[in-house]
Design a protein around this motif. Structure first.
Motif, PDB file in Angstrom:
ATOM      1  N   TYR A   4       0.809  -1.215   0.000  1.00  0.00           N
ATOM      2  CA  TYR A   4       0.000   0.000   0.000  1.00  0.00           C
ATOM      3  C   TYR A   4       0.844   1.267   0.000  1.00  0.00           C
ATOM      4  O   TYR A   4       0.324   2.357  -0.101  1.00  0.00           O
ATOM      5  CB  TYR A   4      -0.924   0.014   1.227  1.00  0.00           C
ATOM      6  CG  TYR A   4      -2.046  -0.979   1.130  1.00  0.00           C
ATOM      7  CD1 TYR A   4      -3.158  -0.714   0.350  1.00  0.00           C
ATOM      8  CD2 TYR A   4      -1.981  -2.190   1.798  1.00  0.00           C
ATOM      9  CE1 TYR A   4      -4.193  -1.628   0.238  1.00  0.00           C
ATOM     10  CE2 TYR A   4      -3.012  -3.113   1.702  1.00  0.00           C
ATOM     11  CZ  TYR A   4      -4.114  -2.827   0.927  1.00  0.00           C
ATOM     12  OH  TYR A   4      -5.123  -3.730   0.824  1.00  0.00           O
ATOM     13  N   GLU A  12      -4.264   0.050  -6.813  1.00  0.00           N
ATOM     14  CA  GLU A  12      -5.085  -1.048  -7.306  1.00  0.00           C
ATOM     15  C   GLU A  12      -4.503  -1.692  -8.571  1.00  0.00           C
ATOM     16  O   GLU A  12      -5.015  -2.716  -9.041  1.00  0.00           O
ATOM     17  CB  GLU A  12      -6.508  -0.542  -7.619  1.00  0.00           C
ATOM     18  CG  GLU A  12      -7.280  -0.014  -6.433  1.00  0.00           C
ATOM     19  CD  GLU A  12      -7.958  -1.118  -5.636  1.00  0.00           C
ATOM     20  OE1 GLU A  12      -7.763  -2.301  -5.999  1.00  0.00           O
ATOM     21  OE2 GLU A  12      -8.667  -0.804  -4.687  1.00  0.00           O
ATOM     22  N   PRO A  14      -1.804  -3.585  -9.463  1.00  0.00           N
ATOM     23  CA  PRO A  14      -1.424  -5.011  -9.554  1.00  0.00           C
ATOM     24  C   PRO A  14      -2.619  -5.961  -9.554  1.00  0.00           C
ATOM     25  O   PRO A  14      -2.693  -6.882 -10.381  1.00  0.00           O
ATOM     26  CB  PRO A  14      -0.546  -5.219  -8.303  1.00  0.00           C
ATOM     27  CG  PRO A  14      -0.032  -3.856  -7.971  1.00  0.00           C
ATOM     28  CD  PRO A  14      -1.167  -2.940  -8.311  1.00  0.00           C
ATOM     29  N   SER A  15      -3.566  -5.765  -8.647  1.00  0.00           N
ATOM     30  CA  SER A  15      -4.704  -6.683  -8.563  1.00  0.00           C
ATOM     31  C   SER A  15      -5.570  -6.609  -9.810  1.00  0.00           C
ATOM     32  O   SER A  15      -6.070  -7.627 -10.309  1.00  0.00           O
ATOM     33  CB  SER A  15      -5.539  -6.392  -7.313  1.00  0.00           C
ATOM     34  OG  SER A  15      -6.081  -5.081  -7.355  1.00  0.00           O
ATOM     35  N   MET A  16      -5.750  -5.394 -10.340  1.00  0.00           N
ATOM     36  CA  MET A  16      -6.549  -5.243 -11.559  1.00  0.00           C
ATOM     37  C   MET A  16      -5.858  -5.877 -12.763  1.00  0.00           C
ATOM     38  O   MET A  16      -6.509  -6.476 -13.624  1.00  0.00           O
ATOM     39  CB  MET A  16      -6.820  -3.761 -11.826  1.00  0.00           C
ATOM     40  CG  MET A  16      -7.779  -3.131 -10.839  1.00  0.00           C
ATOM     41  SD  MET A  16      -7.969  -1.372 -11.166  1.00  0.00           S
ATOM     42  CE  MET A  16      -9.372  -1.003 -10.111  1.00  0.00           C
ATOM     43  N   PHE A  18      -3.566  -8.419 -12.644  1.00  0.00           N
ATOM     44  CA  PHE A  18      -3.502  -9.880 -12.502  1.00  0.00           C
ATOM     45  C   PHE A  18      -4.863 -10.539 -12.725  1.00  0.00           C
ATOM     46  O   PHE A  18      -4.936 -11.701 -13.144  1.00  0.00           O
ATOM     47  CB  PHE A  18      -2.955 -10.253 -11.121  1.00  0.00           C
ATOM     48  CG  PHE A  18      -1.519  -9.855 -10.921  1.00  0.00           C
ATOM     49  CD1 PHE A  18      -0.629  -9.870 -11.987  1.00  0.00           C
ATOM     50  CD2 PHE A  18      -1.057  -9.459  -9.678  1.00  0.00           C
ATOM     51  CE1 PHE A  18       0.704  -9.508 -11.819  1.00  0.00           C
ATOM     52  CE2 PHE A  18       0.266  -9.099  -9.498  1.00  0.00           C
ATOM     53  CZ  PHE A  18       1.158  -9.121 -10.573  1.00  0.00           C
ATOM     54  N   GLU A  19      -5.926  -9.809 -12.444  1.00  0.00           N
ATOM     55  CA  GLU A  19      -7.261 -10.364 -12.660  1.00  0.00           C
ATOM     56  C   GLU A  19      -7.476 -10.743 -14.127  1.00  0.00           C
ATOM     57  O   GLU A  19      -8.115 -11.748 -14.436  1.00  0.00           O
ATOM     58  CB  GLU A  19      -8.325  -9.349 -12.229  1.00  0.00           C
ATOM     59  CG  GLU A  19      -9.745  -9.845 -12.388  1.00  0.00           C
ATOM     60  CD  GLU A  19     -10.775  -8.814 -11.980  1.00  0.00           C
ATOM     61  OE1 GLU A  19     -11.938  -8.966 -12.389  1.00  0.00           O
ATOM     62  OE2 GLU A  19     -10.423  -7.855 -11.257  1.00  0.00           O
ATOM     63  N   ASP A  20      -6.911  -9.953 -15.026  1.00  0.00           N
ATOM     64  CA  ASP A  20      -7.108 -10.226 -16.446  1.00  0.00           C
ATOM     65  C   ASP A  20      -6.485 -11.547 -16.879  1.00  0.00           C
ATOM     66  O   ASP A  20      -6.947 -12.169 -17.843  1.00  0.00           O
ATOM     67  CB  ASP A  20      -6.528  -9.080 -17.288  1.00  0.00           C
ATOM     68  CG  ASP A  20      -7.483  -7.899 -17.386  1.00  0.00           C
ATOM     69  OD1 ASP A  20      -8.699  -8.123 -17.283  1.00  0.00           O
ATOM     70  OD2 ASP A  20      -7.025  -6.765 -17.568  1.00  0.00           O
ATOM     71  N   THR A  22      -6.715 -14.284 -15.457  1.00  0.00           N
ATOM     72  CA  THR A  22      -7.580 -15.414 -15.102  1.00  0.00           C
ATOM     73  C   THR A  22      -8.605 -15.739 -16.185  1.00  0.00           C
ATOM     74  O   THR A  22      -9.391 -16.672 -16.022  1.00  0.00           O
ATOM     75  CB  THR A  22      -8.321 -15.142 -13.781  1.00  0.00           C
ATOM     76  OG1 THR A  22      -9.198 -14.017 -13.937  1.00  0.00           O
ATOM     77  CG2 THR A  22      -7.345 -14.870 -12.654  1.00  0.00           C
ATOM     78  N   TYR A 138      -9.218   5.318  -8.491  1.00  0.00           N
ATOM     79  CA  TYR A 138      -9.588   3.926  -8.744  1.00  0.00           C
ATOM     80  C   TYR A 138      -9.658   3.669 -10.249  1.00  0.00           C
ATOM     81  O   TYR A 138      -9.141   2.670 -10.749  1.00  0.00           O
ATOM     82  CB  TYR A 138     -10.936   3.643  -8.083  1.00  0.00           C
ATOM     83  CG  TYR A 138     -11.450   2.235  -8.263  1.00  0.00           C
ATOM     84  CD1 TYR A 138     -10.981   1.200  -7.470  1.00  0.00           C
ATOM     85  CD2 TYR A 138     -12.421   1.944  -9.224  1.00  0.00           C
ATOM     86  CE1 TYR A 138     -11.455  -0.098  -7.626  1.00  0.00           C
ATOM     87  CE2 TYR A 138     -12.898   0.659  -9.392  1.00  0.00           C
ATOM     88  CZ  TYR A 138     -12.411  -0.358  -8.581  1.00  0.00           C
ATOM     89  OH  TYR A 138     -12.876  -1.635  -8.748  1.00  0.00           O
ATOM     90  N   SER A 141      -6.182   3.671 -11.901  1.00  0.00           N
ATOM     91  CA  SER A 141      -5.496   2.393 -11.699  1.00  0.00           C
ATOM     92  C   SER A 141      -5.979   1.368 -12.709  1.00  0.00           C
ATOM     93  O   SER A 141      -5.196   0.605 -13.293  1.00  0.00           O
ATOM     94  CB  SER A 141      -5.742   1.867 -10.276  1.00  0.00           C
ATOM     95  OG  SER A 141      -4.992   2.568  -9.318  1.00  0.00           O
ATOM     96  N   ALA A 145      -3.902  -0.536 -15.705  1.00  0.00           N
ATOM     97  CA  ALA A 145      -3.863  -1.999 -15.719  1.00  0.00           C
ATOM     98  C   ALA A 145      -4.276  -2.542 -17.082  1.00  0.00           C
ATOM     99  O   ALA A 145      -3.634  -3.455 -17.627  1.00  0.00           O
ATOM    100  CB  ALA A 145      -4.761  -2.564 -14.627  1.00  0.00           C
TER     101      ALA A 145
END
Length: 208
Positions: A4, A12, A14-16, A18-20, A22, A138, A141, A145
């Motif tokens: 953080y 946000e 990295p998480s956004m 990496f979600e792609d 999946t 948000y 980010s 991403a």
């Protein structure tokens, strides 16, 4: 300095990003295996993931795309949190204010205040989670991403060179540099909103 401890407009990212991964078969071969047999995720399940993602993509609010809804959310966030007199806010419902913004921007979804409230409830970060007055962070980010992920789409979802570059230029850097510098070191240019718009307008899933 990772985690953080980064610019709010980048936390946000990295998480956004990496979600792609999946939603692509090539990356799911590594990410989704049976915990006992080691069997890869079956094709039927990957298709369900695609269906779920595409369902949310084609979801629209009175004819507007999700991308337009996000952008309107940013404008509404700025509008509400610039109100300096509590009396001004009490005289109008949030739904009325949202429709007021819609009229100003000539947006199609203007309707009953209750309908506007239902839209706002789907944008929870406008009023909680630390993004009040900063909803644009948000969305920024998310834009970065989607832009970064297009590099993987172009050069290969599991391309080791691109993965190493992501790690070296962004993931391992924390807050050593400003977010725009980190992104530029990876992408070679500043971030664009176009990949975000493309992500919400394209229903089919590449490499599926």
């Amino acid at each position: 300095n990772a985690g953080y401890n980064v610019d709010f407009k980048f936390v946000e990212f990295p998480s956004m990003l990496f979600e792609d991964f999946t939603y692509f078969k090539d990356s799911l071969k590594f990410l989704a295996k049976h915990n006992k047999t080691g069997e890869e995720m079956p094709e039927s399940m990957t298709k369900k993931l695609k269906t779920k993602r595409d369902l949310m993509k084609v979801f629209s609010i009175r004819g507007e795309t999700p991308f337009e809804t996000y952008m309107t959310g940013v404008m509404f966030d700025n509008m509400v949190h610039q109100i300096t007199k509590i009396g001004d806010l009490k005289r109008k419902s949030l739904g009325a204010l949202y429709n007021e913004l819609g009229a100003k921007q000539k947006i199609k979804w203007i309707g009953k205040d209750s309908e506007a409230i239902s839209i706002l409830s789907s944008l929870g970060y406008l009023f909680g989670g630390g993004y009040e007055t900063a909803y644009s962070s948000y969305v920024l980010s998310m834009a970065k991403a989607k832009d970064a992920f297009e590099t993987f789409i172009k050069h290969g979802i599991t391309n080791p060179k691109i993965g190493a570059r992501l790690k070296e230029t962004i993931l391992s850097m924390g807050d050593i540099l400003y977010d725009y510098e980190l992104f530029k070191n990876f992408k070679g240019r500043n971030a664009s909103l176009k990949p975000l718009a493309r992500a919400f307008s394209k229903v089919s899933m590449d490499n599926s």
